[in-house]
Design an enzyme around this catalytic site. Structure first.
Site, PDB file in Angstrom:
ATOM      1  N   LYS A   1      43.825  40.624  28.746  1.00  0.00           N
ATOM      2  CA  LYS A   1      42.911  41.514  28.397  1.00  0.00           C
ATOM      3  C   LYS A   1      43.252  42.572  27.802  1.00  0.00           C
ATOM      4  CE  LYS A   1      39.495  40.158  31.881  1.00  0.00           C
ATOM      5  NZ  LYS A   1      38.470  40.507  33.032  1.00  0.00           N
TER       6      LYS A   1
ATOM      7  N   LYS B   1      40.311  28.562  29.146  1.00  0.00           N
ATOM      8  CA  LYS B   1      39.390  28.523  30.526  1.00  0.00           C
ATOM      9  C   LYS B   1      37.857  28.746  30.167  1.00  0.00           C
ATOM     10  CE  LYS B   1      39.591  32.856  32.790  1.00  0.00           C
ATOM     11  NZ  LYS B   1      39.827  33.785  33.961  1.00  0.00           N
TER      12      LYS B   1
ATOM     13  N   LYS C   1      32.961  33.775  31.384  1.00  0.00           N
ATOM     14  CA  LYS C   1      31.772  34.356  30.953  1.00  0.00           C
ATOM     15  C   LYS C   1      31.832  35.239  29.710  1.00  0.00           C
ATOM     16  CE  LYS C   1      32.100  35.868  35.284  1.00  0.00           C
ATOM     17  NZ  LYS C   1      31.683  36.278  36.630  1.00  0.00           N
TER      18      LYS C   1
HETATM   19  P1  TYM Z   1      35.571  36.009  38.312  1.00  0.00           P
HETATM   20  O1  TYM Z   1      34.460  36.745  38.335  1.00  0.00           O
HETATM   21  O2  TYM Z   1      36.426  36.009  36.942  1.00  0.00           O
HETATM   22  O3  TYM Z   1      35.255  34.661  38.818  1.00  0.00           O
HETATM   23  C1  TYM Z   1      34.768  34.073  40.198  1.00  0.00           C
HETATM   24  C2  TYM Z   1      35.636  32.881  40.654  1.00  0.00           C
HETATM   25  O4  TYM Z   1      35.458  31.597  39.710  1.00  0.00           O
HETATM   26  C3  TYM Z   1      36.647  31.097  39.611  1.00  0.00           C
HETATM   27  N1  TYM Z   1      36.751  30.763  37.968  1.00  0.00           N
HETATM   28  C4  TYM Z   1      36.955  29.331  37.691  1.00  0.00           C
HETATM   29  N2  TYM Z   1      37.604  28.457  38.369  1.00  0.00           N
HETATM   30  C5  TYM Z   1      37.925  27.274  37.482  1.00  0.00           C
HETATM   31  N3  TYM Z   1      37.839  27.077  36.144  1.00  0.00           N
HETATM   32  C6  TYM Z   1      37.148  28.325  35.375  1.00  0.00           C
HETATM   33  N4  TYM Z   1      37.200  28.281  34.173  1.00  0.00           N
HETATM   34  C7  TYM Z   1      36.752  29.721  36.351  1.00  0.00           C
HETATM   35  N5  TYM Z   1      36.399  30.663  35.805  1.00  0.00           N
HETATM   36  C8  TYM Z   1      36.249  31.404  37.002  1.00  0.00           C
HETATM   37  C9  TYM Z   1      37.747  32.393  39.647  1.00  0.00           C
HETATM   38  O5  TYM Z   1      39.027  32.093  40.048  1.00  0.00           O
HETATM   39  C10 TYM Z   1      37.173  33.144  40.941  1.00  0.00           C
HETATM   40  O6  TYM Z   1      37.478  32.456  41.973  1.00  0.00           O
HETATM   41  N6  TYM Z   1      38.986  39.194  40.334  1.00  0.00           N
HETATM   42  C11 TYM Z   1      38.046  38.129  40.820  1.00  0.00           C
HETATM   43  C12 TYM Z   1      36.924  38.594  41.503  1.00  0.00           C
HETATM   44  C13 TYM Z   1      37.610  39.326  42.719  1.00  0.00           C
HETATM   45  C14 TYM Z   1      38.019  38.493  43.844  1.00  0.00           C
HETATM   46  C15 TYM Z   1      38.554  39.755  44.863  1.00  0.00           C
HETATM   47  C16 TYM Z   1      38.267  37.199  44.087  1.00  0.00           C
HETATM   48  C17 TYM Z   1      37.316  40.593  43.073  1.00  0.00           C
HETATM   49  N7  TYM Z   1      38.039  40.772  44.266  1.00  0.00           N
HETATM   50  C18 TYM Z   1      38.948  39.218  46.153  1.00  0.00           C
HETATM   51  C19 TYM Z   1      38.730  36.807  45.425  1.00  0.00           C
HETATM   52  C20 TYM Z   1      39.110  37.805  46.285  1.00  0.00           C
HETATM   53  C21 TYM Z   1      37.295  37.692  39.552  1.00  0.00           C
HETATM   54  O7  TYM Z   1      37.319  38.203  38.317  1.00  0.00           O
HETATM   55  O8  TYM Z   1      36.767  36.424  39.450  1.00  0.00           O
END
Ligand code: TYM
Length: 339
Positions: A115, A201, A204
């Site tokens: 990022k 991947k 969003k």
């Molecule tokens: P975020 O918002 O980017 O994504 C949410 C969840 O979706 C999964 N994910 C994917 N899995 C498979 N293929 C993809 N292309 C894909 N894109 C997203 C992510 O792995 C995630 O599980 N930092 C985290 C949010 C967070 C979090 C936490 C998660 C904050 N605190 C504590 C677990 C525990 C995030 O930005 O996810």
């Protein structure tokens, strides 16, 4: 079992989020009901301010994401569903853990490197310390399992390192404070790739909407996106080994397999030898069929702003009560006097 996971409300829920994470949130909610475990799922709105953002969009996206999660099957009566901003204990815990996390650990985070790119000096401090807040999110609830996609694995390893170091530095050997959380990563859909580029991947933040299927896309849009998805000119192979070196084909076949609840070899037994002209419409129709009920429910729920706010308020109240005991013990362990 204490299951904890989060998602950033920075835009639409997409198929990668759903297959990589949310589907498992729902499955774990069912398991927890059967085994007496507890699930906490939250909108990581505090994480979302680590990047430039428009405040009005964040508020709208937060409510939309609640509607989307409920439409996917998260039941706010059985799981604790909330947003971080209403549980200030997360931020307090982050500060307490900042004393334990090391700069070197954060510097190694691939998400930070991706990022920030070449412009590290220009990034917010929040983007750098983001993984410490993520550690706080899970450690404050003594999470045992964290269902996430593959891209979050490194952040969870960091949470374990922080927990371990804190336990070593500040707790008696026989009474560690923090539980070490285990990531739960579904092998079949850990990484759903962009429809435009099989090497990145589905995300969003991709500027092209054609790169992802949003959970809110209507039937025509889904069919159109799948039709336009990047592929190669070869027909589909007869077995999994034949997908090697064909990332776009592997991604589409993988999506079909998970959505249909069958193995990749099963899909290839059906479509091996066929071109994408035949496979793509079948995949599009399968997606439309499976996503339609979620879509309908989402469109109903998103209209009722008061109900969505009430879900978050109620969830936050439960989350605060669960967070406070570990937070208080953390203050104590650090020698911070609380009166
Ligand atoms: P975020 O918002 O980017 O994504 C949410 C969840 O979706 C999964 N994910 C994917 N899995 C498979 N293929 C993809 N292309 C894909 N894109 C997203 C992510 O792995 C995630 O599980 N930092 C985290 C949010 C967070 C979090 C936490 C998660 C904050 N605190 C504590 C677990 C525990 C995030 O930005 O996810």
């Amino acid at each position: 079992m204490r299951i904890v996971s989060g998602i950033q409300p920075t835009g639409n829920l997409h198929l990668g989020n759903y297959l990589g994470a949310i589907r498992n949130w729902v499955a774990m909610q069912e398991d927890a009901a059967a085994t007496g475990g507890q699930c906490l799922y939250f909108l990581a709105d505090l994480h979302a301010i680590s990047m430039p953002h428009v405040p009005a969009d964040l508020a709208a996206n937060t409510r939309e994401m609640v509607a989307a999660l409920v439409a996917c099957g998260i039941d706010p009566d059985r799981s604790v569903l909330f947003n971080q901003a209403q549980v200030p204990q997360h931020s307090e815990m982050q500060w307490l853990l900042n004393g334990t996390a090391r700069m070197g650990w954060l510097n190694r985070m691939t998400q930070w490197k991706d990022k920030a790119g070449k412009n590290r000096e220009g990034q917010s401090v929040a983007l750098f310390t983001y993984p410490v807040l993520q550690a706080a999110d899970v450690l404050i609830y003594q999470a045992t399992h964290v269902p996430v996609g593959e891209d979050q694995k490194q952040h969870l390893e960091l949470a374990r390192d922080i927990a371990q170091k804190f336990n070593n530095d500040f707790c008696p050997e026989d009474a560690p404070l923090f539980t070490l959380p285990d990531p739960f990563i579904p092998p079949e859909a850990a990484r759903i790739m962009s429809l435009r580029d099989g090497s990145s991947k589905m995300s969003k933040s991709d500027p092209s909407d054609m790169s992802r299927i949003n959970m809110t896309d209507d039937a025509d849009t889904i069919m159109q996106k799948i039709k336009k998805a990047k592929t190669d000119p070869e027909p589909l192979p007869g077995d999994k080994a034949g997908l090697e070196g064909r990332p776009e084909a592997a991604n589409l076949v993988g999506i079909y397999a998970v959505m249909a609840g069958v193995s990749v070899d099963n899909v290839l037994a059906q479509f091996g030898g066929e071109g994408f002209g035949k496979f793509k419409p079948a995949l599009g129709e399968l997606l439309v069929e499976k996503l339609a009920p979620i879509n309908t429910r989402f469109l109903e729920l998103r209209e009722d702003r008061e109900a969505l706010d009430a879900i978050l308020r109620k969830g936050a109240e439960k989350a605060r009560a669960l967070a406070i005991p570990t937070l208080e013990k953390t203050y104590d362990a650090l020698g911070l006097v609380r009166g």
